[in-house]
Scaffold this active site. Structure first.
Site, PDB file in Angstrom:
ATOM      1  N   GLU A   1       0.967  -1.128  -0.191  1.00 53.48           N
ATOM      2  CA  GLU A   1       0.008  -0.009   0.076  1.00 53.48           C
ATOM      3  C   GLU A   1       0.937   1.252   0.108  1.00 53.48           C
ATOM      4  O   GLU A   1       2.038   1.292   0.368  1.00 53.48           O
ATOM      5  CB  GLU A   1      -0.709   0.046   1.338  1.00 53.48           C
ATOM      6  CG  GLU A   1      -1.979  -1.052   1.098  1.00 53.48           C
ATOM      7  CD  GLU A   1      -3.009  -1.070   2.357  1.00 53.48           C
ATOM      8  OE1 GLU A   1      -2.531  -0.366   3.249  1.00 53.48           O
ATOM      9  OE2 GLU A   1      -3.873  -1.729   2.337  1.00 53.48           O
TER      10      GLU A   1
ATOM     11  N   CYS B   1       3.453   8.279   1.773  1.00 53.40           N
ATOM     12  CA  CYS B   1       3.961   7.415   2.424  1.00 53.40           C
ATOM     13  C   CYS B   1       4.258   6.137   1.622  1.00 53.40           C
ATOM     14  O   CYS B   1       3.334   5.743   1.146  1.00 53.40           O
ATOM     15  CB  CYS B   1       2.944   7.123   3.609  1.00 53.40           C
ATOM     16  SG  CYS B   1       3.727   5.792   4.941  1.00 53.40           S
TER      17      CYS B   1
ATOM     18  N   CYS C   1       7.608  -7.631   6.386  1.00 55.05           N
ATOM     19  CA  CYS C   1       8.623  -7.198   7.224  1.00 55.05           C
ATOM     20  C   CYS C   1       9.541  -8.029   7.733  1.00 55.05           C
ATOM     21  O   CYS C   1       8.863  -8.985   8.269  1.00 55.05           O
ATOM     22  CB  CYS C   1       8.453  -5.790   8.000  1.00 55.05           C
ATOM     23  SG  CYS C   1       9.873  -5.294   8.917  1.00 55.05           S
TER      24      CYS C   1
ATOM     25  N   CYS D   1       8.308  -6.388  15.144  1.00 48.78           N
ATOM     26  CA  CYS D   1       7.898  -5.337  16.416  1.00 48.78           C
ATOM     27  C   CYS D   1       6.576  -5.956  16.833  1.00 48.78           C
ATOM     28  O   CYS D   1       5.523  -6.051  16.116  1.00 48.78           O
ATOM     29  CB  CYS D   1       8.054  -4.070  15.938  1.00 48.78           C
ATOM     30  SG  CYS D   1       9.572  -3.632  15.134  1.00 48.78           S
TER      31      CYS D   1
ATOM     32  N   CYS E   1       3.457  -3.935  15.991  1.00 51.98           N
ATOM     33  CA  CYS E   1       3.305  -3.707  14.508  1.00 51.98           C
ATOM     34  C   CYS E   1       2.461  -4.879  13.762  1.00 51.98           C
ATOM     35  O   CYS E   1       2.972  -6.123  13.860  1.00 51.98           O
ATOM     36  CB  CYS E   1       4.553  -3.201  13.940  1.00 51.98           C
ATOM     37  SG  CYS E   1       4.269  -3.062  12.066  1.00 51.98           S
TER      38      CYS E   1
ATOM     39  N   GLU F   1      10.953  -2.489   6.155  1.00 48.20           N
ATOM     40  CA  GLU F   1      12.427  -1.652   6.931  1.00 48.20           C
ATOM     41  C   GLU F   1      13.183  -1.357   5.862  1.00 48.20           C
ATOM     42  O   GLU F   1      13.882  -2.134   5.260  1.00 48.20           O
ATOM     43  CB  GLU F   1      12.814  -3.044   7.804  1.00 48.20           C
ATOM     44  CG  GLU F   1      14.414  -2.412   8.399  1.00 48.20           C
ATOM     45  CD  GLU F   1      14.360  -0.791   9.118  1.00 48.20           C
ATOM     46  OE1 GLU F   1      13.566  -0.437   9.908  1.00 48.20           O
ATOM     47  OE2 GLU F   1      15.031  -0.182   8.445  1.00 48.20           O
TER      48      GLU F   1
ATOM     49  N   CYS G   1       1.358   4.910   9.496  1.00 43.60           N
ATOM     50  CA  CYS G   1       1.582   4.304   8.151  1.00 43.60           C
ATOM     51  C   CYS G   1       2.158   2.820   8.467  1.00 43.60           C
ATOM     52  O   CYS G   1       2.104   2.028   7.616  1.00 43.60           O
ATOM     53  CB  CYS G   1       2.526   5.213   7.269  1.00 43.60           C
ATOM     54  SG  CYS G   1       2.476   6.789   7.330  1.00 43.60           S
TER      55      CYS G   1
HETATM   56  N1  SAH Z   1       9.910  -0.280   9.603  1.00 38.84           N
HETATM   57  C1  SAH Z   1      10.404   1.159   9.601  1.00 38.84           C
HETATM   58  C2  SAH Z   1       9.549   1.917   8.966  1.00 38.84           C
HETATM   59  C3  SAH Z   1       7.843   1.527   8.729  1.00 38.84           C
HETATM   60  S1  SAH Z   1       7.048   1.768  10.203  1.00 38.84           S
HETATM   61  C4  SAH Z   1      10.226   1.488  11.304  1.00 38.84           C
HETATM   62  O1  SAH Z   1       9.797   0.631  11.875  1.00 38.84           O
HETATM   63  O2  SAH Z   1      10.698   2.453  11.438  1.00 38.84           O
HETATM   64  C5  SAH Z   1       6.700   3.347  10.556  1.00 38.84           C
HETATM   65  C6  SAH Z   1       6.438   3.904  11.964  1.00 38.84           C
HETATM   66  O3  SAH Z   1       5.233   3.236  12.299  1.00 38.84           O
HETATM   67  C7  SAH Z   1       7.584   3.335  12.842  1.00 38.84           C
HETATM   68  O4  SAH Z   1       7.801   4.039  13.953  1.00 38.84           O
HETATM   69  C8  SAH Z   1       6.554   2.140  13.515  1.00 38.84           C
HETATM   70  O5  SAH Z   1       7.131   1.853  14.852  1.00 38.84           O
HETATM   71  C9  SAH Z   1       5.178   2.744  13.441  1.00 38.84           C
HETATM   72  N2  SAH Z   1       3.968   1.856  13.778  1.00 38.84           N
HETATM   73  C10 SAH Z   1       3.882   0.638  13.428  1.00 38.84           C
HETATM   74  N3  SAH Z   1       2.734  -0.176  13.857  1.00 38.84           N
HETATM   75  C11 SAH Z   1       2.173   0.693  14.598  1.00 38.84           C
HETATM   76  C12 SAH Z   1       1.060   0.859  15.345  1.00 38.84           C
HETATM   77  N4  SAH Z   1       0.251  -0.143  15.271  1.00 38.84           N
HETATM   78  N5  SAH Z   1       0.412   2.062  15.937  1.00 38.84           N
HETATM   79  C13 SAH Z   1       1.352   3.322  15.793  1.00 38.84           C
HETATM   80  N6  SAH Z   1       2.645   3.125  15.227  1.00 38.84           N
HETATM   81  C14 SAH Z   1       3.056   1.828  14.696  1.00 38.84           C
HETATM   82 FE1  SF4 Z   2       8.684  -3.964  10.364  1.00 41.48          FE
HETATM   83 FE2  SF4 Z   2       8.757  -1.018  11.067  1.00 41.48          FE
HETATM   84 FE3  SF4 Z   2       6.558  -2.952  11.433  1.00 41.48          FE
HETATM   85 FE4  SF4 Z   2       9.037  -3.100  12.929  1.00 41.48          FE
HETATM   86  S1  SF4 Z   2       7.615  -1.350  12.927  1.00 41.48           S
HETATM   87  S2  SF4 Z   2       7.852  -4.600  11.828  1.00 41.48           S
HETATM   88  S3  SF4 Z   2      10.437  -2.659  11.380  1.00 41.48           S
HETATM   89  S4  SF4 Z   2       7.465  -2.362   9.738  1.00 41.48           S
END
Ligand code: SAH
Ligand code: SF4
Length: 409
Positions: A125, A138, A145, A149, A152, A211, A384
């Site tokens: 997306e 975005c 990924c 995390c 996420c 990532e 995002c």
């Molecule tokens: N992988 C990279 C970039 C994509 S994630 C990273 O982790 O930085 C972009 C942002 O969204 C990151 O800060 C991530 O921690 C955050 N994020 C992921 N899932 C989320 C959620 N459910 N609620 C709020 N932020 C979230």
């Molecule tokens: Fe991957 Fe970023 Fe999601 Fe972590 S927060 S699982 S690095 S997309």
């Protein structure tokens, strides 16, 4: 494809059935650098002495004019246009669904070929967030990924593959196509030139799926194309790359791409960060912050954004807030507090609004400007980062979240 206009006044391009998917037969030139275009021209027999000039012409048609077919390339001979058409396309990733919200936010679901012939296609997306002074796109860097995390949703997706530079640049092309922005990218003085027609896509955040620092070469090649002054021309200062902390690649990103950096910190102690961002076990907070201190070009005018997702009862105490500002002392930083956006099956909840406000006050009093950018009393937000392949519409709170995430400066 059919366009349905539902009652809530959002426009929806309904998802194309999977059976209709046909993987591209010819390679697309979209996303190629000048050098790679010259090489492609060499492959179809263009003599060496002409390649640079021809590559320059193609570059202009691709990234300034947004050409979608070789036919329109009037500065290129008919004969060469036919040869190009025989071997290449100007295809962008296939848009299989589009949603346009009342506030102008747009989400595109893109279908990409699998890695091996016969494999099911992948979906990623891309979201466009218009605001008064900017329009932010975005972008995704991977399908899924490899990191996991715990908060996420993308991290729960099994399928993972790196996007190619063409698929990353292709997301920008799709946005410009759909927004009709190519018309505004005209020579100064021409009708519809940029001066009287502000940029629709002015900013990019690498905060979609994946990532980016685990796909550094492709992300670098794509962002160098995106930021080239004579093409898509999105300044490096307006491009932000978000990483969960792939330490060895942070300095490389600064040196090789030179874009703004955002770091998903989310915790101030290693034991907690190990749990939230498991990559922390490999690259703990101290190493991460050292890499940040060494980020090329870091200054008060070019700060690193530290992202901090607000998880109720997990990382949102005032002691955490105080530790956060202590930890970042000496690093030119901005802090982005992101209200957690829950997804089905998650064990986390978003912090209460009052707690977010108190937390943000500590951060604010330490000299960081308005860390949560949502007006008081508004609903919680999404990010995002948890975009996933689905065709759900973005909820109002998700749209607000995207907006908050996109405010990196
Ligand atoms: N992988 C990279 C970039 C994509 S994630 C990273 O982790 O930085 C972009 C942002 O969204 C990151 O800060 C991530 O921690 C955050 N994020 C992921 N899932 C989320 C959620 N459910 N609620 C709020 N932020 C979230
Ligand atoms: Fe991957 Fe970023 Fe999601 Fe972590 S927060 S699982 S690095 S997309």
């Amino acid at each position: 494809m059919s366009i349905a206009v539902p009652n809530d006044s959002a426009t929806v391009l309904e998802k194309t059935p999977l059976e209709r998917y046909v993987p591209p037969a010819k390679p697309s030139l979209v996303g190629l650098s000048r050098g790679a275009l010259a090489q492609a021209l060499g492959e179809i027999g263009v003599p060496e002495r002409e390649r640079r000039m021809r590559a320059q012409q193609l570059w202009h048609w691709l990234y300034v004019r947004g050409a979608q077919s070789f036919d329109v390339m009037t500065s290129v001979s008919k004969e060469l246009r036919a040869r190009l058409d025989e071997h290449f396309t100007l295809a962008r990733p296939e848009v299989v669904a589009e949603q346009i919200s009342v506030d102008g936010t747009r989400k595109w679901l893109l279908r990409l070929p699998g890695e091996t012939p016969g494999e099911r296609p992948h979906e990623v997306e891309c979201v466009y967030i218009p605001d008064t002074d900017r329009g932010t796109l975005c972008l995704s860097s991977q399908v899924g990924c490899t990191l996991t995390c715990s908060f996420c949703h993308t991290g729960t997706q099994r399928l993972v593959r790196n996007l190619t530079p063409g698929e990353i640049v292709g997301q920008i092309m799709v946005a410009r196509d759909r927004l009709g922005e190519w018309l505004s990218v005209r020579a100064p003085g021409e009708a519809g030139a940029a001066a009287d027609n502000p940029r629709l896509v002015s900013n990019i955040v690498m905060m979609g799926m994946g990532e980016p620092l685990y796909n550094l070469d492709a992300v670098r090649d794509a962002l160098l194309v995106a930021s080239d002054n004579e093409g898509l021309a999105i300044s490096r200062r307006r491009i932000t790359l978000s990483t969960s902390g792939v330490v060895p690649n942070i300095v490389r990103a600064g040196e090789e791409i030179g874009v703004m950096l955002a770091v998903s910190l989310h915790a101030v102690r290693d034991d907690l960060r190990d749990e939230l961002v498991p990559l922390n076990r490999k690259y703990p907070i101290k190493d991460l912050l050292d890499a940040c201190r060494n980020y090329p070009g870091l200054s008060n005018a070019r700060r690193i954004t530290f992202e901090y997702v607000m998880l109720k009862g997990v990382n949102d105490s005032l002691a955490d807030a105080k530790a956060l500002v202590r930890l970042l002392k000496g690093i030119p930083a901005k802090i982005n507090l992101i209200p957690f956006n829950p997804w089905p099956g998650t064990r986390y909840e978003c912090s209460d609004w009052e707690q977010i406000e108190k937390f943000s006050e500590v951060v604010f009093n330490a000299g960081y400007a308005s860390p949560v950018r949502t007006p008081r009393g508004r609903d919680i937000l999404a990010a995002c980062g948890q975009l996933k392949s689905a065709t759900e519409k973005l909820s109002a709170r998700e749209r607000l979240a995207l907006r908050a995430m996109a405010m990196t400066d």
